[in-house]
Design an enzyme around this catalytic site. Sequence first.
Site, mmCIF file in Angstrom:
data_model
loop_
_atom_site.group_PDB
_atom_site.id
_atom_site.type_symbol
_atom_site.label_atom_id
_atom_site.label_comp_id
_atom_site.label_asym_id
_atom_site.label_seq_id
_atom_site.Cartn_x
_atom_site.Cartn_y
_atom_site.Cartn_z
ATOM 1 N N HIS A 1 94.435 14.592 -7.957
ATOM 2 C CA HIS A 1 93.770 15.550 -8.712
ATOM 3 C C HIS A 1 94.816 16.513 -9.139
ATOM 4 O O HIS A 1 95.861 16.973 -8.147
ATOM 5 C CB HIS A 1 92.630 16.157 -7.665
ATOM 6 C CG HIS A 1 91.844 16.964 -8.265
ATOM 7 N ND1 HIS A 1 92.107 18.231 -8.790
ATOM 8 C CD2 HIS A 1 90.525 16.791 -8.467
ATOM 9 C CE1 HIS A 1 91.072 18.844 -9.217
ATOM 10 N NE2 HIS A 1 89.891 17.974 -8.882
ATOM 11 N N ARG B 1 88.713 23.907 -15.295
ATOM 12 C CA ARG B 1 89.280 23.500 -16.543
ATOM 13 C C ARG B 1 88.177 23.518 -17.573
ATOM 14 O O ARG B 1 88.668 23.666 -18.667
ATOM 15 C CB ARG B 1 90.209 22.347 -16.246
ATOM 16 C CG ARG B 1 91.214 22.719 -15.421
ATOM 17 C CD ARG B 1 92.297 21.344 -15.509
ATOM 18 N NE ARG B 1 91.957 20.315 -14.615
ATOM 19 C CZ ARG B 1 91.775 19.237 -15.084
ATOM 20 N NH1 ARG B 1 91.703 19.125 -16.679
ATOM 21 N NH2 ARG B 1 91.389 18.241 -14.590
#
Length: 579
Positions: A239, A260
Amino acid sequence: MPELPVEHLDADILILGAGGAGLLAAVHAHEISRKLRIVVVVKGLLGQSGCTRMVQGGYNCVLNSADSLEKHFTDTVKGGAYLNNQELAWTLVKEAPDRIVELENRIGCMFDRNPDGTIHQKPFAGQSFDRTVHKGDLTGIEIMSNLRDYVIEEDIRVLQETRGLDLLTADGRVAGALLLNIRTGRLITVRAHTTLLASGGGATMYRISSPSLEKSGDGMAMAFRAGAEFVDMEMLQFHPTGLLVGKSMATGGLLEEGLRGAGARLFNGRGERYMERYDAQKMERATRDVISRSSYLEIMAGRGTPGGGVFIDVSHLDHQFVANNFRGMVERCRDYGFDLVHDRVEVSPSAHYQMGGVKMDVDCRTSLECLFAAGEDGGGVHGANRLGGNGVADSIVYGARAGDSMAAFVGGRTLAQISDAQVKELAARWTAPLERTSGENVFQLREALDDLMWEKVGVVRNGRDLEAAASELQRLRERAANIAAPGGAASNPAWNEALNLDNLLINGEMVARSAAQRTESRGAHYRQDHPAPDPTWLRNIHLTPAGSEMKFHFEPVRFTRISPPETGVMTHATDLRHH
């Protein structure tokens, strides 16, 4: 030391693991027949263990008429670099919407809503549509707390603080498992018509990792020792944004992908928005493999932060929006002295999820009779890289399918007779560290494993390091055979860490040796010495145990619904559902 006492149980269905996959399997089997004897085994406490509970981001599924199953499927296969088992991937996207309805209507979950009352869906990287269902950034807690309540209310038998040690076999089939009650130190044999592996992966074998601390790839290691076939074990996802909190156990904990998706920016230690160098079009909304690799390369090039990471920054976004929509992460950062709303926060790639696993079909059956797999234990759904939001959907969809399959499978079967000799042999093997007053220190060996995997089998790989890692992993396995963990069987942390280490070493060696086989870069697997994808490597790597050794064979990916551009075969989205 005298032999540990052994308890005995009989069951129709034995479920090893109580995250989303394990509990949905129990729910579905129970709904099919309340006469079924279901035993759920959880290493910690029901509803408080595993990785589903830690899910911040959400659950991908098609709910909007402007979206489609074909789009979700195409995103999943493209994200997986066309290595996915396409029937597994199609089943995931096809059944994910029904499971969301079930979670709300039958289980009692309530996900965030739009003003018109429809379920809100947010953007996640690698997806062509905003399809991630969520409950703020605490989606996993919403799912697990309601599943826990269902299991308690329906009086399904749960063995808490209990771990699987090994699968038991008889008459050429898996016949149950040998368990350990961690708190009391008592061994338990469970005879079962069917056994489900749903205990999660082993990404905790890396120095920086995100899964819950009790995760140690137990199910995969048990399957290996029983001789099950595996697929694409080299594919382990990092990740992009794990918190950096020094030597704290909190290091590696995630700041989820929704940040994001909402517009977070990534900066290196020089203040440069470095994703412009790696994916100028998608920038921070590139897939996890691209972001993680880009961050790692920035750090290794000496452009990292003082803590050895990069910065994530959402301070340019509306502060109230961030505080309202990412409450869990804001509070978590505050607990560690960071201000996510107003300031940049140091993050690093964090070992997160295994796409590879036990080979299974769409009904969760493995290569071993009576053994099923679901969730992270099963391989093939995600190919070379998992899209954020597809993981919990995988656990829920395939957990439900496993419950259905096992309930149908048990009818008319008789329980196998497990030999006392097999139980005694396994009990002696696993309790050996309790007998030693001197030997190897398990915590030192665990640290050595974490460092080895991070440095030689990590985000960026090469053949020389992978071969060296495989040899060192074998040496660590030999040393681990001499671990001393005296002090009794009940609540013995050193002994339980020795059990974890044994399983992680098997898992790590499968990853390293599979990664050495794949001489290309694809998805989460990046080889510095083979930096480009190779069309001739559109093959799945199958691993079969041969005693303690590993045999490999390769099978071309079956493009049953969509083909990669390099094959020159075009499949139209409208054709996908008709195969």
